[in-house]
Design an enzyme around this catalytic site. Structure first.
Site, PDB file in Angstrom:
ATOM      1  N   ASP A 129      -6.818   1.205   1.097  1.00 28.20           N
ATOM      2  CA  ASP A 129      -6.877   1.278   2.562  1.00 28.20           C
ATOM      3  C   ASP A 129      -8.300   0.946   3.010  1.00 28.20           C
ATOM      4  O   ASP A 129      -9.128   0.501   2.207  1.00 28.20           O
ATOM      5  CB  ASP A 129      -6.436   2.662   3.047  1.00 28.20           C
ATOM      6  CG  ASP A 129      -7.436   3.757   2.687  1.00 28.20           C
ATOM      7  OD1 ASP A 129      -8.390   3.477   1.913  1.00 28.20           O
ATOM      8  OD2 ASP A 129      -7.281   4.881   3.176  1.00 28.20           O
ATOM      9  N   LYS A 182       0.835  -1.210   0.000  1.00 25.94           N
ATOM     10  CA  LYS A 182       0.000   0.000   0.000  1.00 25.94           C
ATOM     11  C   LYS A 182       0.868   1.256   0.000  1.00 25.94           C
ATOM     12  O   LYS A 182       0.638   2.183  -0.792  1.00 25.94           O
ATOM     13  CB  LYS A 182      -0.930   0.003   1.218  1.00 25.94           C
ATOM     14  CG  LYS A 182      -1.944   1.147   1.196  1.00 25.94           C
ATOM     15  CD  LYS A 182      -2.802   1.160   2.437  1.00 25.94           C
ATOM     16  CE  LYS A 182      -2.108   1.883   3.552  1.00 25.94           C
ATOM     17  NZ  LYS A 182      -2.967   2.124   4.727  1.00 25.94           N
TER      18      LYS A 182
END
Length: 214
Positions: free
Chosen positions: A142, A124
């Site tokens: 997220d 991420k």
């Protein structure tokens, strides 16, 4: 989990996001690509606002890997102790700074694999850096994007990897660059977890969420 939106519905949804916010920006403050990597790594399980408050002082004195290593772990802790998991994060910041010096000549690499080799940098974080700094259409999923993707039908998936693939596979190419910013901002301010603000939602009529609020 909602059903995947059709191509036409996806185009319409992202056209509306683009009209509302033509150039969406990430909210983490940074002064160069190194400080962006550090800020994103620090933001795990913390708010962007909390990270920004802590890093203003940190980046004023340490905006390169060399300065960060010179500051040392305890010096980093002094600046970031208001952020969750600060001790472990400080350790990783020093380790990744040293690794950038030793393995990359003090420069931040621009490949996902190389970024993910840095301590404290996961997929991420790597995707955020690739997208925000090098303007690659990388999708950083997220909790906000996971929620929006599944509620709306924009990117349904059982886990973050599945949602990331759904965005890459189904969002039209001309919207890929900003897709993750539009979705994260939508999740942060409109499609919130407990009581989504459906009345203020620009894709209310397209969204497949069954429990819409008035």
């Amino acid at each position: 989990m909602a059903k995947q939106l059709s191509y036409g519905a996806m185009r319409e949804a992202f056209t509306r996001f683009q009209t509302a916010e033509p150039e969406p920006k990430g909210e983490l403050e940074h002064v160069n690509v190194f400080t962006l990597v550090v800020a994103v790594a620090l933001s795990a399980q913390a708010t962007d606002a909390g990270v920004n408050k802590a890093t203003r002082g940190l980046f004023a004195v340490a905006d390169t890997p060399e300065k960060m290593v010179a500051l040392g772990e305890e010096g980093v802790i002094e600046h970031i102790k208001t952020i969750g998991l600060f001790r472990n994060k400080a350790k990783n910041v020093i380790k990744l700074s040293q690794m950038l010096i030793d393995d990359y000549g003090g420069e931040v690499p621009n490949s996902r694999a190389a970024l993910q080799s840095l301590p404290g940098v996961g997929r991420k974080t790597a995707n955020v850096v690739l997208n925000m700094w090098w303007r690659q259409p990388a999708q950083a999923v997220d909790t906000h994007i996971f929620r929006v993707g599944n509620r709306s039908g924009i990117a349904p998936g059982k886990d973050v990897d599945a949602v990331e693939r759904a965005i890459e596979d189904n969002v039209p190419a001309d919207f890929q660059l900003h897709a993750h910013h539009w979705l994260i901002l939508h999740g942060r301010y409109i499609c919130v977890a407990r009581k989504p603000k459906c009345g203020a939602c620009v894709i209310k009529d397209i969204c497949q969420y069954e429990d819409k609020t008035e």
